[in-house]
Scaffold this active site. Structure first.
Site, PDB file in Angstrom:
ATOM      1  N   HIS A  64       6.091  -4.668   6.860  1.00  0.00           N
ATOM      2  CA  HIS A  64       6.515  -3.444   6.172  1.00  0.00           C
ATOM      3  C   HIS A  64       7.706  -2.852   6.923  1.00  0.00           C
ATOM      4  O   HIS A  64       7.822  -2.982   8.140  1.00  0.00           O
ATOM      5  CB  HIS A  64       5.380  -2.421   6.125  1.00  0.00           C
ATOM      6  CG  HIS A  64       5.679  -1.248   5.237  1.00  0.00           C
ATOM      7  ND1 HIS A  64       5.660  -1.323   3.863  1.00  0.00           N
ATOM      8  CD2 HIS A  64       6.030   0.042   5.523  1.00  0.00           C
ATOM      9  CE1 HIS A  64       5.967  -0.141   3.340  1.00  0.00           C
ATOM     10  NE2 HIS A  64       6.204   0.696   4.333  1.00  0.00           N
ATOM     11  N   HIS A  87      10.240   5.427   2.533  1.00  0.00           N
ATOM     12  CA  HIS A  87       9.851   4.032   2.288  1.00  0.00           C
ATOM     13  C   HIS A  87       9.227   3.888   0.912  1.00  0.00           C
ATOM     14  O   HIS A  87       8.901   4.874   0.251  1.00  0.00           O
ATOM     15  CB  HIS A  87       8.886   3.538   3.377  1.00  0.00           C
ATOM     16  CG  HIS A  87       7.519   4.152   3.329  1.00  0.00           C
ATOM     17  ND1 HIS A  87       6.359   3.434   3.463  1.00  0.00           N
ATOM     18  CD2 HIS A  87       7.121   5.447   3.159  1.00  0.00           C
ATOM     19  CE1 HIS A  87       5.315   4.230   3.388  1.00  0.00           C
ATOM     20  NE2 HIS A  87       5.752   5.456   3.215  1.00  0.00           N
ATOM     21  N   CYS A 115       9.288  -2.455  -0.242  1.00  0.00           N
ATOM     22  CA  CYS A 115       9.731  -1.833   1.016  1.00  0.00           C
ATOM     23  C   CYS A 115      11.081  -2.368   1.501  1.00  0.00           C
ATOM     24  O   CYS A 115      12.011  -1.601   1.771  1.00  0.00           O
ATOM     25  CB  CYS A 115       8.655  -1.969   2.088  1.00  0.00           C
ATOM     26  SG  CYS A 115       8.363  -3.651   2.692  1.00  0.00           S
TER      27      CYS A 115
END
Length: 329
Positions: free
Chosen positions: A293, A305, A245
């Site tokens: 994240h 993402h 990520c």
């Protein structure tokens, strides 16, 4: 052990011999919750790994610089010794070596210099070279000590990286085994649910700040992130072939000529915080309270993402999980 990890371990415990395999089979909902917990734990561990890897990379450069400095220092000492040897040779050819110069060429010139009573037996040029050699040897020893210390630090970071790698792999392997217990239909339903936007912050007010990026670099970063859609997830990867990520967002901004930190936690502070309602393309959407994240906002309530292993870089609703903050680099 966390509740998610304990649940995952329980789900992986084989049923007793002779028992009905389906009697105590956990529901798809509970298995999915355990998988989600393992993915979250793995992502936290991955970001820790990324942070350690970033520090190790910087320290590796420092070790290289320190070792180069040692090599240069040794070369300087050797040149000074050669010069002083030349002076000794010249004195020998002219009628003998000055005892003071002989003493200087031993392994302890500093001790020699302390013998003030002999200083008057050394010429000015010899004295200058002696003092230069003394300083060069002192500097060389300091450089060697610093280089050795940095190598020791790097070894410690390498050990930490190894531990983090094992932790991530263990959690991802457990999640993979749990996924194998789901039917094809249950896995498909899980995939649809993961892309449905379950967070409370994904409503119509998100991104009302406009569909246009806040700057040229933000627009370029968003374009780079869009170009990565479809590429695989790989933990610890920062492109261009695969990403985790924070690796994706860092890489995207690098394509725009802007450097941001490697981890999602550091990226949360890599710019100005803006309200969720003012999010624009290129802004970083950071998720969960621990900032484990990160995604990039694209407008229209969507982010790009790198989700987790097995799921490529993709578009998802901005409210797919609880939002911690919005950062504009």
């Amino acid at each position: 052990m966390s509740a998610a990890a304990a649940g995952a371990a329980a789900a992986l415990t084989p049923a007793p011999a002779g028992a009905d395999p389906g009697a105590d089979k956990p529901s798809a909902k509970s298995v999915n919750a355990r998988i989600d917990g393992l993915y979250e734990q793995a992502e936290v561990a991955t970001e820790k790994y990324n942070g350690v890897a970033e520090r190790a990379g910087k320290l590796r450069e420092q070790v290289s610089d320190a070792q180069d400095a040692v090599a240069r220092g040794q070369s300087k000492v050797n040149r000074l010794r050669d010069t002083l040897g030349g002076l000794a040779g010249a004195q020998y050819r002219s009628g003998g070596i000055d005892p003071a110069l002989t003493l200087m060429l031993t392994s302890d010139p500093e001790g020699y210099l302390d013998k003030a009573t002999t200083l008057d037996r050394i010429g000015s040029r010899q004295m200058l070279k002696l003092r230069q050699l003394q300083t060069a040897q002192r500097n060389l020893q300091q450089q060697r000590t610093e280089a050795a210390g940095k190598v020791e630090q790097l070894d410690g970071l390498q050990d930490a990286l190894s531990r983090q790698k094992k932790s991530v792999r263990k959690k991802l392997s457990a999640a993979k085994r749990l996924l194998g217990r789901l039917t094809a239909q249950e896995r498909a339903e899980r995939e649809r649910a993961s892309r449905g936007g379950r967070g409370a912050d994904g409503g119509s007010k998100v991104g009302s700040g406009g569909a246009k990026a806040s700057s040229g670099r933000a627009a370029a970063a968003a374009a780079a992130a869009r170009s990565a859609v479809g590429r695989p997830y790989a933990w610890g990867a920062a492109g261009p072939g695969a990403f985790d990520c924070s690796g994706l967002t860092q890489w995207a901004y690098a394509q725009a000529g802007t450097s941001i930190p490697r981890t999602s936690q550091a990226q949360r502070s890599a710019g100005r915080q803006v309200p969720l309602g003012e999010a624009r393309p290129g802004d970083l959407i950071v998720y969960r309270d621990d900032a484990s994240h990160v995604a990039m906002y694209m407008g229209n309530g969507q982010v790009v993402h790198a989700p987790h292993p097995g799921a490529p870089v993709r578009y998802d609703p901005v409210g797919m999980m609880p939002i911690s903050s919005v950062t504009r680099p």
